[in-house]
Design a protein around this motif. Sequence first.
Motif, mmCIF file in Angstrom:
data_model
loop_
_atom_site.group_PDB
_atom_site.id
_atom_site.type_symbol
_atom_site.label_atom_id
_atom_site.label_comp_id
_atom_site.label_asym_id
_atom_site.label_seq_id
_atom_site.Cartn_x
_atom_site.Cartn_y
_atom_site.Cartn_z
ATOM 1 N N ASN A 147 0.909 -1.258 0.058
ATOM 2 C CA ASN A 147 -0.013 0.127 -0.101
ATOM 3 C C ASN A 147 0.653 1.180 -0.058
ATOM 4 N N ASP A 148 0.440 2.398 -0.840
ATOM 5 C CA ASP A 148 0.867 3.544 -0.834
ATOM 6 C C ASP A 148 -0.313 4.393 -0.366
ATOM 7 N N VAL A 180 -2.864 -1.798 -9.569
ATOM 8 C CA VAL A 180 -2.944 -3.012 -8.489
ATOM 9 C C VAL A 180 -4.116 -3.047 -7.829
ATOM 10 N N VAL A 181 -4.865 -4.251 -7.921
ATOM 11 C CA VAL A 181 -6.306 -4.030 -7.505
ATOM 12 C C VAL A 181 -6.343 -5.260 -6.161
ATOM 13 N N ARG A 191 1.128 2.635 -11.275
ATOM 14 C CA ARG A 191 1.564 1.257 -11.251
ATOM 15 C C ARG A 191 2.383 0.660 -10.383
ATOM 16 N N ARG A 192 3.057 1.396 -9.374
ATOM 17 C CA ARG A 192 4.098 0.841 -8.437
ATOM 18 C C ARG A 192 3.339 -0.012 -7.329
ATOM 19 N N CYS A 233 4.415 8.348 -11.868
ATOM 20 C CA CYS A 233 4.420 6.983 -11.579
ATOM 21 C C CYS A 233 3.071 6.227 -12.218
ATOM 22 N N SER A 234 2.334 6.692 -13.132
ATOM 23 C CA SER A 234 1.071 6.192 -13.708
ATOM 24 C C SER A 234 1.290 6.152 -15.278
#
Length: 465
Positions: free
Chosen positions: A242-243, A350-351, A378-379, A435-436
Amino acid sequence: MFDASRLALTYLLIEWVIRLAMVVILPMRRSPEAARSWLLFVLFLPVPALILYRFIGRAQFPAWRQARFADDQPFRQQVARDLAADGTEQSEIQQLAETLGGFPACAGNSARLLSNYDGTIAAMIEAIDAATIRIRLQTYIFADDRTGKAVVEALARARERGVPVHVLVDALGSRPWAKRSMALLRQAGVEARLVLPVRFAPLRRARTDLRNHRKLCLVDGRIVFVGSQNIVNRDFKPGIVNDELVARVEGPVVAAFDAMFASDWYLETGERLDALPIPAPPGSSVHQAMPSGPDFGTTGYERLLVELVHRARREVTIVSPYLIPDQALITAVKNAAARSVSVNLVVSQVVDQRLVSYAQRSYYQELLEAGARLHGYRRHLLHAKSVAIDDTIAVVGSSNVDMRSFALNAEISLILHGADAVAPMLEILRGYLECSDELTLPEWRARPQTSRLLENLARLVSPLL
């Protein structure tokens, strides 16, 4: 003698009674999207629909809880009057947020945005270790893992110094850990309560999934940590990291967050907690606390967000791991794009919830065709929840952009007013965009037919998620 035909006829009549009754009941105090989903369910499966409706059909709390919330209103209003005494002139948006959440904007604050997961936990522990008056902590998830134990140890040290500690933990969000976590907290001498314990009473009048999703860490009535981060390891779900985004805030606005914790404590226990004087101003920024949820009787965060998008003149950026907009927000986004406003929607590649992801994806084509730009972070799982409008207003807190946060969860947001306060948020949002990967309309239209089918099916139930 068993008469199957009579039983079948009786069952058929019951189904039609349910259908006719639900046609009258369902549209009341419910969004058109939710009403359509329920009516479709009732049309095909009336008896299962009725059973499910008993558990999750009404987005309101029982009468006793509504009365207790109303009984606590004078306390919250007094805090609001104390905050308003600084004479800060309220803009139209600030007036709207005050009407929806109860607290005015106030000057004299300072905030630091924290996006490093372990660094945020370390900052909370540092503040807890410096506490001399009291500590109040509220979270959706409180695990008994490495992170949770580190926080409990800090709270135990505070109790050894004689500092009172109160903790609220959502019963459903923390269900896998609740028994062990609550035992650790109580062993540390902490006053801890589970919020909204799940009881499957057959005649329960409130949804069992009405939850308290707020995340707050209040220290000495002068510091608050508010945002998206729970008290749990960053990788508590296998394969997912998690971010998060949390604001560390000092100043008069902390009193509003402190009042909401005291109000939630009163709702759960019937016990009133003392208030401290409004903190002295350590800065110059104008901030505002805005709670929302079923207790307030309106979709406060949704109404604020829609109004913010309508008022945008240059740029809108919305970050949410769960993006299931209602029709009002879709219209606001379309209108903003039609005014040549740059609309950036940042979601996570990320799901962690597959059904929600399919429901979310069902809105992509409509948003892309309207001119919005979709960015897939995407990270990691981007669990942060934030909004920026032009360079003048930003929001960080616990609210997602979906029906759950709009209508079902108790949420809390910090609103940053003014270019100086918003600038650090814009810097973080630029980092998210870097980052996307941007999703284009031709790429989206080329997705497999099976994905389209799953998305359409998930969309049917999206208002119920």
